[in-house]
Scaffold this motif. Structure first.
Motif, mmCIF file in Angstrom:
data_model
loop_
_atom_site.group_PDB
_atom_site.id
_atom_site.type_symbol
_atom_site.label_atom_id
_atom_site.label_comp_id
_atom_site.label_asym_id
_atom_site.label_seq_id
_atom_site.Cartn_x
_atom_site.Cartn_y
_atom_site.Cartn_z
ATOM 1 N N UNK A 29 57.570 67.516 49.039
ATOM 2 C CA UNK A 29 56.133 67.751 48.908
ATOM 3 C C UNK A 29 55.456 66.632 48.111
ATOM 4 N N UNK A 30 56.157 66.032 47.145
ATOM 5 C CA UNK A 30 55.576 64.996 46.296
ATOM 6 C C UNK A 30 55.571 63.624 46.966
ATOM 7 N N UNK A 31 56.454 63.388 47.943
ATOM 8 C CA UNK A 31 56.581 62.066 48.546
ATOM 9 C C UNK A 31 55.268 61.525 49.115
ATOM 10 N N UNK A 32 54.486 62.270 49.862
ATOM 11 C CA UNK A 32 53.221 61.707 50.368
ATOM 12 C C UNK A 32 52.278 61.243 49.250
ATOM 13 N N UNK A 33 52.272 61.960 48.143
ATOM 14 C CA UNK A 33 51.409 61.558 47.021
ATOM 15 C C UNK A 33 51.910 60.288 46.356
ATOM 16 N N UNK A 34 53.213 60.129 46.257
ATOM 17 C CA UNK A 34 53.789 58.920 45.668
ATOM 18 C C UNK A 34 53.614 57.742 46.623
ATOM 19 N N UNK A 35 53.856 57.960 47.907
ATOM 20 C CA UNK A 35 53.779 56.899 48.903
ATOM 21 C C UNK A 35 52.360 56.357 49.064
ATOM 22 N N UNK A 36 51.346 57.181 48.872
ATOM 23 C CA UNK A 36 49.977 56.708 49.034
ATOM 24 C C UNK A 36 49.566 55.724 47.951
ATOM 25 N N UNK A 37 50.357 55.589 46.892
ATOM 26 C CA UNK A 37 50.053 54.611 45.847
ATOM 27 C C UNK A 37 50.542 53.207 46.194
ATOM 28 N N UNK A 38 51.350 53.053 47.244
ATOM 29 C CA UNK A 38 51.787 51.730 47.686
ATOM 30 C C UNK A 38 50.602 50.976 48.275
ATOM 31 N N UNK A 39 50.612 49.632 48.197
ATOM 32 C CA UNK A 39 49.511 48.875 48.786
ATOM 33 C C UNK A 39 49.447 49.063 50.296
ATOM 34 N N UNK A 40 48.239 49.060 50.815
ATOM 35 C CA UNK A 40 48.036 49.209 52.253
ATOM 36 C C UNK A 40 48.497 47.955 52.980
ATOM 37 N N UNK A 41 48.723 48.079 54.266
ATOM 38 C CA UNK A 41 49.200 46.952 55.073
ATOM 39 C C UNK A 41 48.198 45.806 55.079
ATOM 40 N N UNK A 42 46.896 46.116 55.096
ATOM 41 C CA UNK A 42 45.906 45.044 55.100
ATOM 42 C C UNK A 42 45.888 44.295 53.769
#
Length: 176
Positions: A29-42
């Motif tokens: 459940x926490x993974x999407x919240x952690x992953x959204x902090x990575x820089x975007x592809x652009x």
């Protein structure tokens, strides 16, 4: 007595198994919240720029964009290289030898933003004024840069900055 120990063992197993399933569920459940902090592809794409310089003939310049900023890539002539080397560093506001600003003397790579107020200096095109020192000229407030991108005249306090770059081949550079 044997039944009590067997029940306790079963209960311990159930507690450990349900705890493990709970931890895996919380992590999932926490993974999407952690992953959204990575820089975007652009954003990652802007971190570096590959430039093919095979078509830039001696005396020509091109402008590329890196991190949203204009970067000037100039294939300097022998005259421009000599002008840049022959400057008395004591005359410069921001004294930096030409050799410290280039990796190969014939290629000059600079961030094309005036250090006074952030304008884009003229001098990339042959039809534009290049200032009093055969480099760049910022018409907004009259800053003149030489053929090494060093400030020579006007209100700009610093030289045009040199971005981090490497030559990845004879005809290619990677900026950033």
């Amino acid at each position: 007595m044997a039944e009590v120990e067997e029940g306790a063992t079963r209960r311990d197993f159930i507690n450990v198994a349900s705890g493990a399933v709970g931890v895996v569920g919380i992590a999932a459940a926490a993974w999407p919240f952690i992953n959204q902090m990575n820089p975007a592809a652009d954003t990652l794409a802007l971190a570096s720029t590959e430039v093919d310089i095979s078509g830039v003939e001696e005396g020509m310049s091109i402008t590329v964009v890196w991190r949203g900023k204009p970067v000037f890539v100039r294939h300097r002539t022998a005259k421009e290289i000599e002008e840049a080397k022959d400057v008395d560093l004591g005359e410069l506001r921001d004294p930096t030898p030409d050799a410290d600003r280039v990796q190969k003397p014939e290629w000059l790579i600079l961030i094309g933003i005036c250090t006074h107020l952030g304008c884009v200096p003229l001098g990339q095109k042959t039809t534009e004024p290049r200032g009093d020192y055969d480099g760049w000229f910022c018409p907004c407030h009259g800053s003149h840069y030489d053929s090494s991108g060093r400030i020579r005249k006007g209100p700009a306090p610093l030289n045009l900055p040199v971005p981090p770059y490497v030559f990845t081949g004879d005809t290619a550079i990677k900026i950033g």
